[in-house]
Design an enzyme around this catalytic site. Structure first.
Site, PDB file in Angstrom:
ATOM      1  NE  ARG A 229     105.417 138.558  34.326  1.00  0.00           N
ATOM      2  CZ  ARG A 229     106.094 138.953  33.438  1.00  0.00           C
ATOM      3  NH1 ARG A 229     105.491 138.579  32.374  1.00  0.00           N
ATOM      4  NH2 ARG A 229     107.169 139.593  33.232  1.00  0.00           N
ATOM      5  CG  HIS A 277     106.308 134.421  28.639  1.00  0.00           C
ATOM      6  ND1 HIS A 277     106.124 134.306  29.986  1.00  0.00           N
ATOM      7  CD2 HIS A 277     106.380 135.612  28.336  1.00  0.00           C
ATOM      8  CE1 HIS A 277     106.523 135.553  30.384  1.00  0.00           C
ATOM      9  NE2 HIS A 277     106.457 136.446  29.313  1.00  0.00           N
TER      10      HIS A 277
HETATM   11  P1  NDP Z   1     103.929 149.720  32.608  1.00  0.00           P
HETATM   12  O1  NDP Z   1     104.286 149.795  34.111  1.00  0.00           O
HETATM   13  O2  NDP Z   1     104.628 150.510  31.838  1.00  0.00           O
HETATM   14  O3  NDP Z   1     102.366 149.826  32.917  1.00  0.00           O
HETATM   15  C1  NDP Z   1     101.449 149.224  33.805  1.00  0.00           C
HETATM   16  C2  NDP Z   1     100.068 149.727  33.684  1.00  0.00           C
HETATM   17  O4  NDP Z   1      99.170 149.075  34.646  1.00  0.00           O
HETATM   18  C3  NDP Z   1      99.983 151.442  33.952  1.00  0.00           C
HETATM   19  O5  NDP Z   1      99.238 151.896  33.193  1.00  0.00           O
HETATM   20  C4  NDP Z   1      99.504 151.139  35.509  1.00  0.00           C
HETATM   21  O6  NDP Z   1      98.591 152.391  35.876  1.00  0.00           O
HETATM   22  C5  NDP Z   1      98.609 150.064  35.355  1.00  0.00           C
HETATM   23  N1  NDP Z   1      98.422 149.523  36.785  1.00  0.00           N
HETATM   24  C6  NDP Z   1      99.322 149.060  37.601  1.00  0.00           C
HETATM   25  N2  NDP Z   1      98.421 148.575  38.741  1.00  0.00           N
HETATM   26  C7  NDP Z   1      97.203 148.695  38.610  1.00  0.00           C
HETATM   27  C8  NDP Z   1      96.089 148.782  39.227  1.00  0.00           C
HETATM   28  N3  NDP Z   1      96.262 148.383  40.544  1.00  0.00           N
HETATM   29  N4  NDP Z   1      94.863 149.154  38.926  1.00  0.00           N
HETATM   30  C9  NDP Z   1      94.688 149.503  37.398  1.00  0.00           C
HETATM   31  N5  NDP Z   1      95.895 149.921  36.791  1.00  0.00           N
HETATM   32  C10 NDP Z   1      97.101 149.372  37.317  1.00  0.00           C
HETATM   33  O7  NDP Z   1     103.946 148.397  32.098  1.00  0.00           O
HETATM   34  P2  NDP Z   1     104.456 147.791  30.888  1.00  0.00           P
HETATM   35  O8  NDP Z   1     103.130 148.443  29.808  1.00  0.00           O
HETATM   36  O9  NDP Z   1     105.889 147.936  30.283  1.00  0.00           O
HETATM   37  O10 NDP Z   1     104.206 146.299  31.024  1.00  0.00           O
HETATM   38  C11 NDP Z   1     103.050 145.805  31.554  1.00  0.00           C
HETATM   39  C12 NDP Z   1     103.295 144.214  31.764  1.00  0.00           C
HETATM   40  O11 NDP Z   1     103.123 143.240  30.577  1.00  0.00           O
HETATM   41  C13 NDP Z   1     104.641 143.638  32.409  1.00  0.00           C
HETATM   42  O12 NDP Z   1     104.467 144.026  33.860  1.00  0.00           O
HETATM   43  C14 NDP Z   1     104.714 142.327  32.163  1.00  0.00           C
HETATM   44  O13 NDP Z   1     104.212 141.603  33.305  1.00  0.00           O
HETATM   45  C15 NDP Z   1     103.689 142.156  30.767  1.00  0.00           C
HETATM   46  N6  NDP Z   1     104.574 141.828  29.644  1.00  0.00           N
HETATM   47  C16 NDP Z   1     104.361 140.504  29.022  1.00  0.00           C
HETATM   48  C17 NDP Z   1     105.330 140.061  28.009  1.00  0.00           C
HETATM   49  C18 NDP Z   1     105.111 138.879  27.490  1.00  0.00           C
HETATM   50  O14 NDP Z   1     105.572 138.367  26.364  1.00  0.00           O
HETATM   51  N7  NDP Z   1     103.975 138.030  27.409  1.00  0.00           N
HETATM   52  C19 NDP Z   1     106.395 140.857  27.451  1.00  0.00           C
HETATM   53  C20 NDP Z   1     106.406 142.181  28.261  1.00  0.00           C
HETATM   54  C21 NDP Z   1     105.582 142.789  29.278  1.00  0.00           C
HETATM   55  P3  NDP Z   1      99.181 153.907  35.912  1.00  0.00           P
HETATM   56  O15 NDP Z   1      99.416 154.267  34.596  1.00  0.00           O
HETATM   57  O16 NDP Z   1      98.051 154.670  36.418  1.00  0.00           O
HETATM   58  O17 NDP Z   1     100.443 153.773  36.837  1.00  0.00           O
HETATM   59  C1  OXD Z   2     108.467 140.774  29.972  1.00  0.00           C
HETATM   60  C2  OXD Z   2     108.372 139.519  29.665  1.00  0.00           C
HETATM   61  O1  OXD Z   2     108.120 140.946  31.274  1.00  0.00           O
HETATM   62  O2  OXD Z   2     108.805 139.101  28.459  1.00  0.00           O
HETATM   63  O3  OXD Z   2     109.351 141.545  29.230  1.00  0.00           O
HETATM   64  O4  OXD Z   2     107.392 138.768  30.152  1.00  0.00           O
END
Ligand code: NDP
Ligand code: OXD
Length: 314
Positions: A229, A277
């Site tokens: 993001r 994006h």
């Molecule tokens: P998940 O919820 O599966 O994973 C999030 C990860 O971040 C987990 O490993 C979590 O740790 C870690 N995390 C969260 N907060 C913290 C913190 N404060 N400190 C350290 N680690 C942290 O999310 P996804 O993998 O499914 O997606 C990740 C992001 O990708 C989405 O939220 C979205 O914003 C972005 N995205 C962007 C897209 C694009 O096209 N640009 C498309 C899809 C997604 P833990 O495992 O320990 O809980």
């Molecule tokens: C998502 C994205 O969060 O597309 O899936 O950004």
């Protein structure tokens, strides 16, 4: 009584609506699939399939049983002050979305590993100079966020032989991964990340995490890939680190304001690669299967997978 699904997508694309309608009604032809804004009586809506509805919109449906979010990151949704917080939110965890992200990160990580931005600059100058690159095992890549997406990316990079570290809240057991966790292990994680990939959810704890302090903790000449993001990056700090030469190049897919305003300096920065994006996009063919599994679970009185934890914010 029939189940009513309201489809709400920002893509004003008739083919997409028709595809979703087709998938949902192939699963159950009795489902009354309505396309926003033609909601009919709001009390009849059982489920919303949504991506970026207007703030306050989801509060209009008094009998909602679940919100199926058509993306992985729920930060936009959780900003809605009127969000009906008692309604379960099911975020999108979908092989198609994961594959798209993995392709994107691999594309840019390999580009940096093989020094393509420097070779492109040489081409512009008509310069024939061989640039060496390390073996993959000697290239250190750090992934912030080891969730669904980070884990898949890590596995693929490890498969290619890279030296991969992951940073998350809880430690991870993944063959070949150096796992770092929590605030106190952020600095050592950054110190070793020549290519930093951000795949964190945007929460109060992660907002602005790519800033002057964390960028300075990366090795000189590091590159940054932010596909999570825009709010993770302090824009001015990134530009300053690029201009100072501490950061060699950045790939940015996401921005605090989208579309990125034309006057934003990212557009013209010579060492930023910018995409609108599209790191990964929700594709109905695979996403609808996951949503249908969730609908089946809900209608059978079971909990669907991937319900957002409102306390954690992801
Ligand atoms: P998940 O919820 O599966 O994973 C999030 C990860 O971040 C987990 O490993 C979590 O740790 C870690 N995390 C969260 N907060 C913290 C913190 N404060 N400190 C350290 N680690 C942290 O999310 P996804 O993998 O499914 O997606 C990740 C992001 O990708 C989405 O939220 C979205 O914003 C972005 N995205 C962007 C897209 C694009 O096209 N640009 C498309 C899809 C997604 P833990 O495992 O320990 O809980
Ligand atoms: C998502 C994205 O969060 O597309 O899936 O950004």
């Amino acid at each position: 009584m029939s189940t009513v699904v309201l489809f709400n997508s920002p893509r004003d694309d008739e083919a997409e609506v028709a595809a979703w309608r087709g998938y949902i009604n192939a699963y159950d032809p009795t489902i009354d699939f309505r396309n926003w804004p033609e909601t009919g009586r709001v009390e009849e809506i059982d489920y919303v399939l949504a991506w970026l509805p207007k703030p306050g919109d989801l509060a209009r449906y008094p009998n909602l049983k679940a919100i199926f979010w058509l993306g992985a990151g729920v930060d936009h949704l959780l900003k809605d002050a009127a969000l009906p917080r008692q309604v379960p939110i099911v975020r999108l965890v979908d092989d198609g979305l994961t594959a798209g992200m993995t392709e994107y990160v691999l594309l840019h990580a390999l580009r940096y590993h093989r020094r393509l931005p420097e070779l492109e600059a040489q081409q512009r100058e008509g310069l024939w100079r061989k640039l060496v690159y390390p073996l993959a095992k000697d290239r250190r890549i750090g992934i912030m966020g080891m969730g669904v997406l980070g884990t898949d990316v890590a596995n693929r990079l490890i498969g290619l032989g890279f030296d991969v570290a992951g940073w998350s809240r809880a430690p991870k057991q993944l063959a070949g991964l150096a796992s770092f966790r929590g605030e106190d292990q952020l600095a050592p994680f950054l110190n070793r990340s020549e290519i930093l990939v951000c795949l964190l959810p945007l929460t109060p704890a992660t907002a602005g995490i790519i800033n002057a302090r964390t960028l300075a903790a990366l090795p000189k000449g590091a590159t940054v890939i932010n596909a999570a993001r825009g709010g993770h990056v302090v824009d001015a700090d990134l530009i300053a680190a690029l201009d100072r030469g501490h950061i060699a190049h950045a790939t940015l897919d996401v921005f605090t304001i989208e579309p990125l305003p034309v006057e934003h300096p990212f557009w013209r920065h010579p060492r930023i690669t910018l995409t609108p994006h599209v790191a990964s996009v929700t594709i109905s063919e695979t996403a609808s299967r996951v949503v249908i599994e969730g609908l089946k679970a809900m209608r059978a009185g079971r909990q669907p997978a991937n319900i957002v934890d409102l306390a954690k914010g992801y």
